[in-house]
Design an enzyme around this catalytic site. Structure first.
Site, mmCIF file in Angstrom:
data_model
loop_
_atom_site.group_PDB
_atom_site.id
_atom_site.type_symbol
_atom_site.label_atom_id
_atom_site.label_comp_id
_atom_site.label_asym_id
_atom_site.label_seq_id
_atom_site.Cartn_x
_atom_site.Cartn_y
_atom_site.Cartn_z
ATOM 1 N N ASN A 21 0.798 -1.231 0.000
ATOM 2 C CA ASN A 21 0.000 0.000 0.000
ATOM 3 C C ASN A 21 0.831 1.283 0.000
ATOM 4 O O ASN A 21 0.327 2.364 0.288
ATOM 5 C CB ASN A 21 -0.980 0.004 1.174
ATOM 6 C CG ASN A 21 -0.255 -0.025 2.514
ATOM 7 O OD1 ASN A 21 0.971 -0.197 2.555
ATOM 8 N ND2 ASN A 21 -0.982 0.125 3.594
ATOM 9 N N ASP A 23 3.108 2.496 1.987
ATOM 10 C CA ASP A 23 3.535 3.211 3.201
ATOM 11 C C ASP A 23 4.982 2.897 3.572
ATOM 12 O O ASP A 23 5.481 3.363 4.597
ATOM 13 C CB ASP A 23 2.586 2.921 4.374
ATOM 14 C CG ASP A 23 2.625 1.461 4.818
ATOM 15 O OD1 ASP A 23 3.328 0.645 4.177
ATOM 16 O OD2 ASP A 23 1.938 1.135 5.811
ATOM 17 N N ASP A 96 5.792 -16.955 14.718
ATOM 18 C CA ASP A 96 6.797 -16.733 15.744
ATOM 19 C C ASP A 96 6.100 -16.662 17.099
ATOM 20 O O ASP A 96 5.212 -15.838 17.301
ATOM 21 C CB ASP A 96 7.528 -15.410 15.444
ATOM 22 C CG ASP A 96 9.016 -15.505 15.700
ATOM 23 O OD1 ASP A 96 9.390 -15.935 16.810
ATOM 24 O OD2 ASP A 96 9.793 -15.141 14.801
ATOM 25 N N ASP A 225 10.749 -18.225 20.029
ATOM 26 C CA ASP A 225 11.743 -17.215 20.349
ATOM 27 C C ASP A 225 12.427 -17.478 21.696
ATOM 28 O O ASP A 225 11.744 -17.733 22.694
ATOM 29 C CB ASP A 225 11.013 -15.861 20.394
ATOM 30 C CG ASP A 225 11.934 -14.673 20.364
ATOM 31 O OD1 ASP A 225 12.614 -14.478 19.352
ATOM 32 O OD2 ASP A 225 11.969 -13.921 21.362
ATOM 33 N N GLU A 279 14.377 -21.554 19.032
ATOM 34 C CA GLU A 279 15.592 -20.759 18.881
ATOM 35 C C GLU A 279 16.505 -21.152 20.040
ATOM 36 O O GLU A 279 16.295 -20.732 21.179
ATOM 37 C CB GLU A 279 15.274 -19.258 18.933
ATOM 38 C CG GLU A 279 16.498 -18.415 18.642
ATOM 39 C CD GLU A 279 16.343 -16.941 18.987
ATOM 40 O OE1 GLU A 279 17.173 -16.140 18.522
ATOM 41 O OE2 GLU A 279 15.411 -16.578 19.734
ATOM 42 N N HIS A 356 17.173 -13.020 10.566
ATOM 43 C CA HIS A 356 17.010 -11.579 10.851
ATOM 44 C C HIS A 356 17.899 -11.091 11.982
ATOM 45 O O HIS A 356 17.880 -9.906 12.295
ATOM 46 C CB HIS A 356 15.540 -11.304 11.167
ATOM 47 C CG HIS A 356 15.123 -11.957 12.462
ATOM 48 N ND1 HIS A 356 15.117 -13.326 12.632
ATOM 49 C CD2 HIS A 356 14.754 -11.441 13.644
ATOM 50 C CE1 HIS A 356 14.749 -13.612 13.874
ATOM 51 N NE2 HIS A 356 14.523 -12.482 14.502
ATOM 52 N N ASP A 357 18.629 -11.992 12.605
ATOM 53 C CA ASP A 357 19.511 -11.608 13.708
ATOM 54 C C ASP A 357 20.986 -11.638 13.321
ATOM 55 O O ASP A 357 21.844 -11.466 14.187
ATOM 56 C CB ASP A 357 19.301 -12.555 14.901
ATOM 57 C CG ASP A 357 17.945 -12.375 15.558
ATOM 58 O OD1 ASP A 357 17.431 -11.239 15.553
ATOM 59 O OD2 ASP A 357 17.402 -13.363 16.070
HETATM 60 C C1 GLC Z 1 15.195 -13.467 19.421
HETATM 61 C C2 GLC Z 1 14.800 -12.834 18.114
HETATM 62 C C3 GLC Z 1 15.357 -11.461 18.083
HETATM 63 C C4 GLC Z 1 14.759 -10.672 19.221
HETATM 64 C C5 GLC Z 1 14.969 -11.370 20.550
HETATM 65 C C6 GLC Z 1 14.060 -10.821 21.593
HETATM 66 O O1 GLC Z 1 16.562 -13.616 19.537
HETATM 67 O O2 GLC Z 1 15.195 -13.633 17.056
HETATM 68 O O3 GLC Z 1 15.122 -10.822 16.861
HETATM 69 O O4 GLC Z 1 15.334 -9.397 19.273
HETATM 70 O O5 GLC Z 1 14.677 -12.738 20.484
HETATM 71 O O6 GLC Z 1 12.731 -11.204 21.339
HETATM 72 CA CA CA Z 2 2.446 -1.509 3.834
#
Ligand code: GLC
Ligand code: CA
Length: 581
Positions: A21, A23, A96, A225, A279, A356-357
């Site tokens: 959209n 944004d 997640d 997580d 994780e 993503h980490d």
């Molecule tokens: C996990 C996630 C990370 C987040 C952390 C706290 O390590 O992968 O991205 O910042 O937990 O939730």
């Molecule tokens: Ca959007």
């Protein structure tokens, strides 16, 4: 063999995947518009990083409502459409599950902080201040030399000092004083991420009810997580001697397995084929089967941190050197063996190079900006998809996305970077230290993985039709993007597609045993996968120097990232060979 062992996960970071959209923020309709792309790539399970309402202190890892959808991402109707679309294409969807902590804006926490007798008080971890007393010299609680002192013992008024010396993973003390009731609450991550109190059976039941809500909707499982952090040592001891600030201290607490077995009994066991990926922060290879051993009734798989980019606070100034190839090989071999043998075996793991980490895998181990970008990206793909375990591909790695250049601290979004800067640089006002920090984060920061997905060479990489994006777009998008790679036969994307096809057709690549044949070779990774009659050899040159083939190989080439086969291994060359006994 259960499905999940044969399948491949694709991780989506919704904020950065596709914006529908204009944004500048990715959203669920954006993901829906790319479902054919993922089905065509050949992945089986989509993992969405958090999509729930959140003030976004940590981009959705701070949840304020576990049963809703973040308005920026869309509506529950969008989610239902997404789930149906995933299932129509024969894929599965996992969410997640972030239940070590919630947002401080969650209704539970807003209630909890109101008074000591609020019914939600014990949903979180509150402790009275310790009286302000200097730490005795030379005892366990003392930060080792060289670490900046934590702002403990601010002392004035009723604050006293925090209950113990635990540190937040996002800098500073892990305890926050709350004026309303005069107690501290625990937050192993940001102040806006108070830790939930798993000792409280009512809290646990709330979580299980929420999990059933999503599973009843048809969701196929969860990525969990920081799951090893759930159980805290109720004595709340200071860090042991020599381990000040070590996150491993928070993992594998006294009741963790009891909690996971309860979760399994109350929720997971009631849904056939539910996928669970923990994780595994702070879990060693030797401890892994406690979580994933076949008869433990806890999780299906976990992923470890042994090859993750080390990112404790001091690394923001002095980053650790990258792993050498022999070190990487040892990590992979050790985990494979540990899961296969020992008490509670067999277990299963989820393997990854990027998420993503972590910064981009191509920037860590490949040749992102040099002549061998294609070869190194496809070589890394080969390693990921031919090890034993369920692999996760992180969005963008399938086109060889790279780290992005960040020119100033203001260009970053990640709370971990911003807090580390505030803790280490702001008080010193030292430009040299600031430059060192900037150099380090240009290598290790999580934001490298979070820049918008590069779909095309249209403005903003085709990620959005709008003028701006929530995090900068990597300026290399005209060269590295999906549309371009779809059009070119020899592209990282097409190699991933072929490789995923090969993996699907080859049982030994899924379930076969793993044996490293040259553990000490400095640049060549060469291993066998064996299942019954089927024997595969994977060989990869993890360097930019041509090298002799270290041992004679026979067998037919199933897939390779060079067009011709020679007697040497060219820069970043990878081959998969099949031999039938
Ligand atoms: C996990 C996630 C990370 C987040 C952390 C706290 O390590 O992968 O991205 O910042 O937990 O939730
Ligand atoms: Ca959007």
């Amino acid at each position: 063999m259960p499905d999940f062992k044969q399948q491949v996960i694709y991780q989506i970071y919704p904020r950065s995947f596709a914006d529908s959209n204009g944004d500048g923020i990715g959203d669920l309709p954006g993901i829906i518009s790319k479902l054919d792309y993922m089905a065509d790539l050949g992945v089986d399970i989509l993992w969405l990083s958090p999509i729930f309402p959140s003030p976004n202190a940590d981009n959705g890892y701070d949840i304020s409502d576990y049963e809703g959808i973040m308005p920026e991402f869309g509506t529950m109707a969008d989610f239902d459409t997404l789930l149906a679309g995933v299932h129509q294409r024969g894929m599965r969807l996992i969410l997640d599950l972030v239940v070590n902590h919630s947002s401080d804006e969650h209704r539970w926490f807003r209630e909890s902080r109101k008074s000591k007798d609020n019914p939600y008080r014990d949903y979180y971890i509150w402790r009275a201040p310790s009286p302000p007393a200097p730490l005795p010299k030379g005892e366990g609680g003392k930060p080792p030399d060289g670490l900046l002192p934590s702002p403990m013992g601010r002392g004035a008024g009723g604050e006293g000092t925090p209950p113990n010396n635990w540190q937040s993973i996002f800098s500073g003390p892990a305890w926050k004083f709350d004026e309303i009731t005069g107690d501290y609450y625990l937050h192993l991550f940001a102040e806006k991420q108070p830790d939930l109190n798993w000792e409280n059976p009512k809290l646990r039941q709330e979580i299980y009810t929420m999990m059933r809500f999503w599973l009843d909707k048809g969701v196929d499982g969860f990525r969990m997580d920081v799951i090893p952090f759930l159980s805290k040592d109720q004595r709340f001891p200071d860090y042991p001697e020599g381990r000040f600030g070590d996150v491993g201290v928070h993992a594998n607490g006294p009741r963790i397995h009891e909690f996971l077995q309860e979760m399994h009994r109350e929720v997971l066991s009631r849904y056939p084929d539910v996928i669970t990926v923990g994780e595994g922060i702070g879990v060693s290879a030797g401890q892994a089967n406690r979580y994933v051993g076949q008869h433990r009734h806890e999780l299906e798989m976990i992923y470890h941190f042994d090859h993750a980019m080390p990112r404790d606070e001091q690394h923001f100034i002095d980053p650790a050197p990258e792993f050498t190839l022999p070190e990487l090989k040892t990590i992979f071999a050790t985990w494979d063996r540990a899961l296969e043998t020992g008490p509670d075996a067999p277990g299963w793991q989820n393997i990854y190079f990027g998420n993503h980490d972590n910064p981009r895998v191509l920037s860590r181990f490949g040749d992102p900006d040099g002549p061998y970008a294609y070869e190194s990206a496809t070589m890394l793909a080969t390693l990921l998809l031919t090890h034993r375990g369920t692999p996760s591909i992180y969005q963008g790695d399938e086109i060889g996305m790279t780290n992005c250049r960040f020119d100033s601290i203001d260009e970053f979004d990640d709370i971990q970077v911003k807090n580390a800067w505030k803790a280490l640089i702001t008080p010193t006002n030292d430009p040299d230290l600031g430059r060192k920090f900037l150099k380090a984060v240009n290598r290790i920061a999580r934001d490298h993985a979070r820049t918008p997905m590069q779909w095309s060479d249209a403005p903003n990489a085709g990620f959005t039709s709008g003028p701006a994006t929530w995090l900068k777009v990597n300026p290399n998008y005209p060269d590295i993007n999906v549309a371009k790679q779809q059009a070119e036969e020899r592209s990282v994307l097409n190699y991933y597609r072929q490789l995923l096809h090969v993996r699907r057709q080859t049982p030994a690549l899924q379930a076969g045993t793993y044996r490293d044949q040259l553990p000490n070779h400095p640049t060549v990774w060469l291993y066998e996968r064996l299942l019954g009659e089927e024997r595969l050899i994977v060989v990869a040159n993890v360097s930019q120097h041509e090298t002799d083939m270290p041992i004679d190989l026979t067998g037919t080439v199933v897939l390779a990232n060079y067009a011709s086969v020679t007697g040497t291994l060219r820069p970043f060359e990878a081959r998969i060979l099949l031999e039938r006994a």
